[in-house]
Design an enzyme around this catalytic site. Sequence first.
Site, PDB file in Angstrom:
ATOM      1  N   CYS A   1       0.872  -1.175   0.000  1.00  0.00           N
ATOM      2  CA  CYS A   1       0.000   0.000   0.000  1.00  0.00           C
ATOM      3  C   CYS A   1       0.911   1.227   0.000  1.00  0.00           C
ATOM      4  O   CYS A   1       1.988   1.185  -0.585  1.00  0.00           O
ATOM      5  CB  CYS A   1      -0.972  -0.027   1.182  1.00  0.00           C
ATOM      6  N   THR A   2       0.527   2.299   0.661  1.00  0.00           N
ATOM      7  CA  THR A   2       1.360   3.505   0.646  1.00  0.00           C
ATOM      8  C   THR A   2       2.268   3.589   1.870  1.00  0.00           C
ATOM      9  O   THR A   2       3.486   3.635   1.753  1.00  0.00           O
ATOM     10  CB  THR A   2       0.483   4.768   0.562  1.00  0.00           C
TER      11      THR A   2
END
Length: 244
Positions: A219-220
């Site tokens: 993800c981030t």
Amino acid sequence: MADPDINPQMENDEQKNYGVLLYYKYAAIPDLQSLFDFYHSNCTSLSLLGRVRLSSHGVNVTVGGRLRALEEHIEAVKSNALFEGTDFKLASCLEPLDDQVARECGFTSLSIRIVKELVTLNSHPLLKSPEISDAGRHLSAAEFHSVLQNAGKCEEKSAGSDKKLILLDARNLYETRIGKFDAPDVKTLDPEIRQYSDLPSWIDNNSEQLRGNNILMYCTGGIRCEMASAYIRSKGAGFENVFQ
């Protein structure tokens, strides 16, 4: 009188260095108000802007400001034993963000809130979140890269097995449009979700694509993979091999 040992150009360059800092930590927080007061005092004094979320089971922080101020913030946080082992993700840039980008990223003000959940995996109030202790195994950046690079070779060696490597993107549509990993020998799944709370339904509807395989998630900042990987592993047999 100016200090002759200080190079004015170097000092000016340092003042122009900005950055963005992301980190999270799952841990039992014994005194939320005290932690709230720390973040308010520290971030305000260092002129940091962004979002800080606190709950009884951890923190989730995304702040921006001058690089030196962010480094000072990291040192202050590290002095608290609660944050031992925290992975601080700090990226620098030479110029401050323009107003439009700042608004989009939430760096126009400082927002500190005490919340029930650091990230909301499921918006249904009656559904219990998975145990974070059951989250997928953490890989370093080098390990993550190595797994992707060697995926084809590993599958050739285990030709008698149906187990494959699946790369699962846990981000939303906006983020995936900016860019994503490209691994030719790896099946990549992009749920194309508009919000994180849509991910459990996608996982439920696509569980057969995941079952029995090695699942590599990203993800981030990492915190969404924590909860999502725990959700996948909570499905039991065939969903044990989840990495992030």
